[in-house]
Design a protein around this motif. Structure first.
Motif, PDB file in Angstrom:
ATOM      1  N   THR A 236      71.027 -13.180 -61.976  1.00  0.00           N
ATOM      2  CA  THR A 236      71.243 -14.615 -62.133  1.00  0.00           C
ATOM      3  C   THR A 236      71.824 -15.197 -60.857  1.00  0.00           C
ATOM      4  O   THR A 236      71.376 -16.224 -60.354  1.00  0.00           O
ATOM      5  N   MET A 237      72.846 -14.494 -60.323  1.00  0.00           N
ATOM      6  CA  MET A 237      73.514 -15.008 -59.141  1.00  0.00           C
ATOM      7  C   MET A 237      72.576 -15.030 -57.942  1.00  0.00           C
ATOM      8  O   MET A 237      72.550 -16.000 -57.183  1.00  0.00           O
ATOM      9  N   SER A 238      71.814 -13.950 -57.779  1.00  0.00           N
ATOM     10  CA  SER A 238      70.893 -13.907 -56.646  1.00  0.00           C
ATOM     11  C   SER A 238      69.824 -14.973 -56.786  1.00  0.00           C
ATOM     12  O   SER A 238      69.404 -15.587 -55.816  1.00  0.00           O
ATOM     13  N   TYR A 239      69.422 -15.202 -58.016  1.00  0.00           N
ATOM     14  CA  TYR A 239      68.432 -16.240 -58.287  1.00  0.00           C
ATOM     15  C   TYR A 239      68.963 -17.590 -57.841  1.00  0.00           C
ATOM     16  O   TYR A 239      68.276 -18.380 -57.227  1.00  0.00           O
ATOM     17  N   LEU A 240      70.239 -17.812 -58.148  1.00  0.00           N
ATOM     18  CA  LEU A 240      70.865 -19.071 -57.765  1.00  0.00           C
ATOM     19  C   LEU A 240      71.200 -19.108 -56.282  1.00  0.00           C
ATOM     20  O   LEU A 240      71.620 -20.133 -55.772  1.00  0.00           O
ATOM     21  N   GLY A 241      71.055 -17.956 -55.611  1.00  0.00           N
ATOM     22  CA  GLY A 241      71.323 -17.923 -54.178  1.00  0.00           C
ATOM     23  C   GLY A 241      72.776 -17.662 -53.845  1.00  0.00           C
ATOM     24  O   GLY A 241      73.195 -17.875 -52.707  1.00  0.00           O
ATOM     25  N   ILE A 242      73.591 -17.225 -54.794  1.00  0.00           N
ATOM     26  CA  ILE A 242      74.982 -16.955 -54.476  1.00  0.00           C
ATOM     27  C   ILE A 242      75.293 -15.467 -54.487  1.00  0.00           C
ATOM     28  O   ILE A 242      76.422 -15.052 -54.298  1.00  0.00           O
ATOM     29  N   GLY A 243      74.299 -14.655 -54.731  1.00  0.00           N
ATOM     30  CA  GLY A 243      74.570 -13.219 -54.767  1.00  0.00           C
ATOM     31  C   GLY A 243      74.101 -12.574 -53.478  1.00  0.00           C
ATOM     32  O   GLY A 243      74.591 -12.868 -52.397  1.00  0.00           O
ATOM     33  N   VAL A 244      73.102 -11.701 -53.643  1.00  0.00           N
ATOM     34  CA  VAL A 244      72.537 -11.035 -52.479  1.00  0.00           C
ATOM     35  C   VAL A 244      71.602 -12.027 -51.777  1.00  0.00           C
ATOM     36  O   VAL A 244      70.758 -12.646 -52.426  1.00  0.00           O
TER      37      VAL A 244
END
Lengths: 333, 338, 382
Positions: free
Chosen positions: A267-275
């Protein structure tokens, strides 16, 4: 009467002989047996083994790396690799390539090989899962155990802390931290570790709560009282009696949480805040669907990572469920 | 005043062979309420109980649920901290010991619980369950350890090959045998048996009771036998105490108590036991109502709300618990009227 | 080792297949829409009986094999009498009652064969409860046959008042009664079971009552619809002795008032001696001895019954040792084809190695399943 007694002892001897030869099963072996009798759980284990092999061993046999860009000569249609510098002058990025012998799953919007990124992305996703779960379990089990075992004021303080942590809105916090990290100019490869650590620190609260409840009920078990009455040392009581009996809960929770964390990371990576780029993760690979054209016409780019997330999370849940049933057969039905 | 008298009585009676002396034992549980958990009152689970047990004897403690008999057992072993009183085992007050001294003294007093299922750690083999505390307190040298465990197991009618098995393989009766073996392995002077047979089937009960009696004869163990089953208590005990709402209401040698019960509650209790003879129709004393809540016990004699012989004085003043001859202690105003 | 593992695996698979077939059969049976009345009406063997259980077999099809919880049980409950069913845990006494009520946990638990003939006095006919469709059963349950369980707290619903639950029980079986009358009857029922403050209790919730009071309420609920048969499954086991005495006293006095039969299930021989007219002793799913209370308590014949009695402290002198039956109850799966008690019996004879002994009559009322009593016919009472 004498004679009849001997008849009885004979029976007893026969029963003894039978019992002696009985196979002794430790509780651990019993759990394994019950676990492997559960079909879904075994399927889950197979999927996980496959995923781990695919992500960690797969890259050894696959020629492309995660950050390698592919080019193509528009006129001749010749495919060019990054190191062929002299040919690159006339080439353009080979984006959205179809599935072919060179690129099994094609290339994506940037010109990366999808299959290679799937493997490396999987590494990241699984790693994030394991690290986060280890961090949250370390903190959660220690604090939960302390709260449950000692009770009183310590318990009160830890539980209030838990309540604070579970009321933190996770996604907004991650957004803030992410932009902070970016403004601090921290490189993407280091950022992954920060993210993992922060997730672990935030997730421990749920674990602590469960462990505390379990310890509280175990502490009231009569065998703990018997240990107290026999004057067993506190350390021994904790490590020989409490820990082995909380272990099932810890294992089950860790497995279930692995799935959850992987989902969260996606979810976070999808939102651009993860990896973030150039590194791959299943989450930021799926985020390609935000482009309408890709969503419609280039299924090969976003369906495989989506499927991987689904399968992995599902598998972790199957295994977790199977473990729970195996540890506690009464929970079933 | 009353408390001091009983203390003196007990001390007078105390002979050399007394193993356990309980003097004016009190255990109150606070009732908390409100946001700040203010203490608004106390549940007087045990409210001034005194008795003593001689070596090799069995003291039976009977009473209905909620009368505080289990609390007595646990408080004597300091599994719950007492509110007041003394419990003297071998001349030392258990309640006055420090944690460290207490731990050293633990092997001398052991407990057997009611539920044989929750009293064994499911992840430990039988040998370790029995031997854990033996190792802890160095009761036998390392070299003799295994033989010692096997000997204890033999005494408790457990087969030697059970030593490596786990509790889940055993039936309720066998588990209770393991519990007894665990207690016995420490060579205790006194064992508190808290309803040890109530959870078992009738035919298994007999086996456990026989075993406990044999072990008592062999090793001169003292039992504090807590039970609600009067026939079992009658069978196994030497002295019996009857409890009602946190107090002993009557205490006497077994035969005396069962033949000649004095307190109206004891009489009702005895007559309530169903007689396994279809031709005997007992003249039963049936008590009205239920046990009052121990959080809010009645004034005066605690039994007056259900007593068939209630007098005016009973509502006002608690009766004195004293010896009416032949070590027959009763707490009832009726006794003074005779 | 490998080979053995394989065989257990195969065995488990065949069990699974067998169970699945049994579940399917049951499902098919349940799916039938209308069952003609003629199919489940029968004839009572003796019109004085209220209930006749005839060669009942109740099996549980579990993952590790078929558990024969009841394996050929036959006894009668005459009108207006109390039948005590005694036995240790797992002997099948509770399953018998569940079978009569048809509330076994399906599809694992099923009545494999046998008949339970019930004399439906009001409609002047006899029906076989085993074949009766569940819809019809629902009318009988709680109405004509009612049940008292061991644990009163779990029998009562904690979120409704006592009055509401009683009203519901009454209204369910007499639908046309106006509300006021129902309430009046509820209060009357509470009075009947000896609750002095019946109007107050009517408005209370279960948690406000003590265990004894709750059990009285449960009994009131069971009596609410004038049942013909009351099945009491360990009604006093969870209660204190003095409260148990109250409840037993109540049951005895009620029996005279309501003219119903009682099937009393208990492990306590004392309770049976006080309450029952007839006694059935069960062991491992079979009846080992049955007769009148006098038969069983004065002239017990089966070694198990004798052992059970001698193991209770109130049967022996305090100096004597208690008799303890050696060994354990055999595993209910794959029971042997000889007397189940043989391995624990102190009086085994050669015949015991043979087939399971049938119930043999030692007198008109007294039957024993033991080869020792084969020649005892007519000697009873000497």
């Amino acid at each position: 009467m004498e004679e009849k007694n001997t008849v009885n002892t004979q029976h007893q001897a026969a029963i003894d002989e039978l019992e002696k030869n009985q196979v002794i099963l430790t509780p651990g072996q019993l759990v394994m047996r019950r676990f492997f009798r559960n079909k879904l759980a075994v399927i889950g284990v197979c999927i996980l083994v496959f995923m781990i092999l695919f992500c960690f061993i797969g890259p050894l046999f696959y020629p492309y790396s995660e950050t390698e860009l592919f080019y193509i000569n528009e006129e001749t249609g010749e495919q060019i690799r990054m190191y062929e510098t002299e040919k690159l002058k006339t080439a353009i990025l080979y984006t959205r390539a179809p599935m072919s012998a060179e690129h099994w799953l094609g290339t994506d919007d940037m010109g990366y090989d999808v299959l290679a990124r799937l493997m490396y992305g999987g590494q990241i996703s699984l790693m994030v899962g394991f690290v986060v779960v280890i961090v949250e379990m370390l903190i959660g089990v220690t604090l939960g155990g302390v709260a449950g075992y000692y009770g009183g004021k310590i318990d009160m303080i830890i539980m209030r802390l838990v309540e604070i942590f579970v009321s933190i809105p996770f996604i907004p916090l991650m957004l803030i931290i992410s932009s902070l990290l970016i403004s601090m100019k921290i490189s993407p490869s280091v950022k992954i570790y920060y993210t993992m650590f922060i997730m672990g620190v935030i997730y421990w609260a749920g674990v602590a709560r469960m462990i505390r409840g379990n310890i509280l009920s175990l502490r009231e078990m009569e065998y703990m009282q018997a240990a107290e009455a026999a004057g067993i040392r506190t350390s021994r009581k904790i490590f020989r009696h409490l820990v082995p009996n909380v272990m099932p809960l810890i294992i089950v929770m860790a497995t279930m949480d692995l799935g959850g964390v992987i989902l969260m990371e996606s979810t976070m990576s999808y939102l651009g805040i993860g990896v973030s780029a150039p590194f791959a993760s299943w989450g930021n690979m799926v985020s390609a669907v935000t482009n309408d054209a890709i969503m419609r016409n280039f299924l090969n780019i976003w369906v495989p990572p989506g499927l991987c997330i689904l399968l992995t999370v599902l598998a972790f849940n199957f295994v977790g469920d199977g473990l729970r049933d195996a540890f506690d057969p009464r929970m079933k039905r | 005043m009353k408390a001091n008298d009983t203390v003196l009585d007990v001390i007078d009676l105390r002979a050399k062979d007394t193993v356990l002396d309980v003097i004016d034992l009190k255990k109150y549980y606070p009732i908390k309420s409100g946001v700040v958990q203010r203490v608004v009152g106390h549940v007087k689970a045990v409210d001034g109980v005194s008795f003593s047990i001689k070596r090799g004897q069995t003291f039976g403690l009977v009473g209905e649920s909620g009368c505080g008999k289990t609390t007595i057992g646990r408080t004597i072993l300091r599994l719950t901290e007492p509110t007041g009183g003394k419990a003297i085992i071998k001349g030392r007050d258990v309640f006055a010991l420090s944690k460290r001294e207490l731990r050293k003294m633990r092997p001398e007093m052991q407990i057997i619980f009611q539920d044989p299922y929750s009293s064994l750690d499911p992840r430990m083999p039988v040998g370790e369950i029995i031997g854990e505390a033996v190792k802890e307190h160095n009761i036998v040298p390392r070299a003799e350890y295994r033989d010692y465990i096997l000997k204890v197991m033999h005494d408790c009618e457990l087969r030697p090959y059970y030593i490596d098995r786990y509790p889940h393989e055993f039936s309720g009766g066998q588990r209770q045998c393991i519990c007894i073996a665990r207690a016995l392995a420490l060579n205790p002077d006194i064992i508190v048996a808290d309803e040890p047979v109530s959870a078992l089937d009738v035919s298994i009960q007999a086996q456990i009771i026989n075993m406990m009696r044999d072990l008592q004869e062999k090793r001169q163990i003292t039992y504090l036998f807590i039970s609600h089953d009067l026939s079992v208590v009658e069978y196994i005990s030497d002295v019996v105490g009857v409890m009602y709402l946190g107090n002993l209401v009557e205490k006497a040698p077994k035969t005396e108590l069962f033949k000649n019960p004095q307190h109206p509650y004891t009489r009702a209790l005895l007559s309530a036991v169903p007689v396994p003879n279809p031709d005997v129709k007992m003249n039963r004393v049936i008590l009205q109502g239920d046990i009052p809540s121990p959080a809010n016990p009645p004034k005066g004699c605690k039994f007056h709300t259900r007593c068939p012989h209630c007098m005016d004085i009973c509502r006002e003043q608690a009766p004195e618990y004293k010896d009416y001859g032949g070590e027959h202690f009763v707490a009832c105003h009726l006794m003074d009227q005779k | 080792m490998q080979e053995k593992e394989l065989t257990t695996k195969q065995r488990l698979r065949s069990i699974k297949k067998f169970n699945a077939r049994k579940y399917r059969e049951l499902k098919r049976l349940r799916r039938r829409r209308s069952v003609p009345v003629s199919e489940y009406t029968t004839q009572m063997a003796d019109p004085n009986n209220l209930l006749e259980i005839d060669d009942l077999h109740t099996y549980f099809y579990t993952d590790i094999g078929t558990v024969k919880a009841i394996d050929g049980v036959t006894f009668q409950i005459p009108r207006g009498k109390t039948v005590g069913v005694v036995g240790e845990s797992g002997c099948g006494k509770s399953v018998t009652s569940l079978s009569i009520m048809r509330i076994l946990q399906e599809p694992q638990g099923q009545i494999a064969s046998g008949a339970i003939r019930y004399n439906q006095l009001a409609q002047n006919r006899a029906i076989d409860l085993v074949k009766t469709p569940l819809k019809e059963m629902q009318k009988i349950r709680g109405g004509e046959i009612s049940m008292i369980f061991q644990e009163p707290m779990t029998t009562l619903n904690p979120v409704f008042t006592i009055g509401k639950q009683l009203d519901e029980a009454i209204a369910l079986h007499s639908k046309k009664m106006p509300k006021k009358e129902v309430a009046a009857r509820s209060v009357e029922m509470l009075k009947l079971v000896g609750i002095a403050n019946s109007e107050g209790v009517y408005k209370m919730y279960p948690h406000e009552l003590s265990g004894g009071m709750r059990q009285r309420v449960v009994i009131a609920m069971a009596l609410a619809c004038n049942p013909n048969l009351i099945i009491a499954d360990e009604p006093t086991t969870a209660l204190d002795v003095t409260v148990q005495a109250q409840i037993l006293d109540l049951l005895r006095s009620l029996k005279e008032k309501i003219n119903a039969s009682i099937m009393l299930i208990t492990h306590d021989l004392g309770v049976v001696a006080e309450m029952a007219d007839l006694v059935v002793v069960m062991y491992a799913g079979r009846i080992v001895e049955q007769g009148t209370v006098q038969d069983i308590f004065h002239r017990p014949m089966h070694p198990y019954t004798i052992g059970l009695m001698k193991s209770r402290p109130n049967f022996v002198e305090s100096g004597d040792r208690l008799y303890s039956i050696p060994g354990n109850v055999p595993s209910p799966i794959d029971l042997p084809n000889y007397c189940f008690f043989r391995n624990r019996c102190s009086q085994c004879i050669a015949a015991c190695d043979g087939a399971y002994p049938p119930l043999m009559a030692v007198s008109d009322t007294h039957k024993v399943a033991c080869y020792l009593c084969e020649n005892a016919q007519g000697k009873d009472g000497e």
